[in-house]
Design a protein around this motif. Structure first.
Motif, mmCIF file in Angstrom:
data_model
loop_
_atom_site.group_PDB
_atom_site.id
_atom_site.type_symbol
_atom_site.label_atom_id
_atom_site.label_comp_id
_atom_site.label_asym_id
_atom_site.label_seq_id
_atom_site.Cartn_x
_atom_site.Cartn_y
_atom_site.Cartn_z
ATOM 1 N N ILE A 1 -10.753 -8.097 -5.604
ATOM 2 C CA ILE A 1 -10.073 -8.504 -4.368
ATOM 3 C C ILE A 1 -9.556 -7.285 -3.619
ATOM 4 C CG2 ILE A 1 -8.063 -9.737 -3.474
ATOM 5 C CD1 ILE A 1 -8.467 -11.724 -5.835
ATOM 6 N N VAL B 1 -9.316 -15.905 -1.473
ATOM 7 C CA VAL B 1 -9.691 -14.500 -1.586
ATOM 8 C C VAL B 1 -10.357 -14.063 -0.286
ATOM 9 C CG1 VAL B 1 -9.980 -14.685 -4.088
ATOM 10 C CG2 VAL B 1 -11.950 -15.061 -2.588
ATOM 11 N N VAL C 1 -15.740 -11.751 -1.051
ATOM 12 C CA VAL C 1 -15.658 -11.786 -2.518
ATOM 13 C C VAL C 1 -16.186 -13.114 -3.034
ATOM 14 C CG1 VAL C 1 -14.121 -11.775 -4.521
ATOM 15 C CG2 VAL C 1 -13.652 -10.275 -2.617
#
Length: 336
Positions: free
Chosen positions: A117, A141, A145
């Motif tokens: 992250i 997130v 990702v």
């Protein structure tokens, strides 16, 4: 929402012979998949989430038993503490490899996903994958990702779509064959791409002999011995350079860091590292010992808790000056 699905590996034919795959004719003769697809997907998800609960801790369900530390909230908090320790050690850097404009990146055994992250925030142009045995990562997130459930010691299929950068951190006590894993990384990184491993030498030491006879020394003697008997590598850090060379990497760079245990160092930077190391160790003594000692050495839970308690108590004594070595090693796949 992050993609948390098991990575499917390609099946290859032997000697270029055609692969014969029998068709399941038990479904109705529809032109498209319907409820049966949802049902099958649900069963796969259920198997991944079918965690093992043992001695008051929770463990991964996918490839049950291949990793011997928990995946519960207590352990996730510890992993995030170790992430902060590494940031302190590297002066807030996520990596040391000289990567430029990465487009495709993977974080092996991503744990809580915190490194992936942070990397995605730092490099919004990159597609970042975090893979792990447990789907315990957050769902909110960055859009670049995704997380997948995968066993990094199984066969890979990433060679077909290789990465610019492969990252792995603290796989000690988790991997049996680092040499094979690093060769897989070599095959799955683009020519000119970089691979970086950050890992421990899992054997503590002291320069003044103060570790001798302590609960800390006994803990690591018992736990390291049990992991080694079970086939795991507990001291990968000092061996990483050789494994990188054997895999074919060039431009290999090695940095060794001292991580003190506790606040006893005079140097302010080392003292900060010692605080984080002690916090992580105190949270991890039980987690690191429970499964390996009860499954492989027939210890009771009470025996393990006593061992962890003695190590924790000695770790708070100023007169005990224990340390660990931590290594950051990166290398480049040749352009040709």
């Amino acid at each position: 929402m992050a993609d948390q699905t098991a990575h499917e590996h390609a099946t290859t034919a032997t000697n270029n012979a055609p692969v014969s795959v029998e068709v399941d004719t038990s479904y109705e003769n529809d032109s498209s998949y319907g409820d049966e697809l949802s049902s099958y997907s649900a069963s796969l998800t259920s198997s991944v989430l079918d965690y093992r609960h043992e001695n008051g801790r929770r463990y991964h369900g996918f490839h049950d038993g291949s990793y011997l530390l928990p995946n519960d909230e207590k352990e996730n908090d510890r992993l995030d503490m170790v992430h902060e320790l590494c940031l302190q050690m590297l002066h807030r850097k996520l990596y040391l490899a000289p990567i430029k404009n990465p487009q495709r990146v993977i974080d092996l055994a991503t744990g809580t996903g915190i490194w992936a992250i942070d990397f995605a925030d730092l490099h919004p142009q990159a597609e970042v994958i975090g893979c792990d045995l447990s789907p315990t990562q957050p769902t909110l997130v960055p859009p670049n990702v995704k997380f997948v459930v995968d066993d990094i010691e199984s066969e890979w299929a990433y060679e077909r779509n290789p990465f610019d950068f492969i990252h792995a951190r603290y796989l000690a006590f988790a991997v049996r064959d680092f040499g094979r894993l690093i060769k897989q990384c070599y095959r799955s990184v683009k020519p000119g791409g970089w691979v970086e491993f950050q890992d421990w030498d899992g054997q503590p030491f002291s320069e003044d002999g103060s570790l001798k006879g302590t609960g800390i020394e006994r803990y690591f003697k018992e736990v390291n011995g049990a992991f080694e008997s079970a086939g795991y590598e507990v001291r990968p850090g000092p061996k990483l350079e050789q494994w990188f060379k054997e895999a074919g990497f060039v431009n290999i760079h090695v940095e060794k860091f001292i991580i003190p245990y506790g606040i006893w160092p005079k140097d302010k930077h080392l003292k900060r590292l010692g605080v984080w190391a002690q916090a992580g160790a105190e949270a991890g003594y039980e987690a690191g010992a429970l499964a390996v000692l009860t499954r492989y050495k027939e210890w009771t839970k009470e025996d393990v808790m006593l061992l962890a308690s003695e190590a924790r108590a000695d770790g708070r004594k100023r007169g005990i000056h224990s340390m660990f070595n931590f290594y950051v090693v990166y290398g480049q796949r040749p352009e040709n």
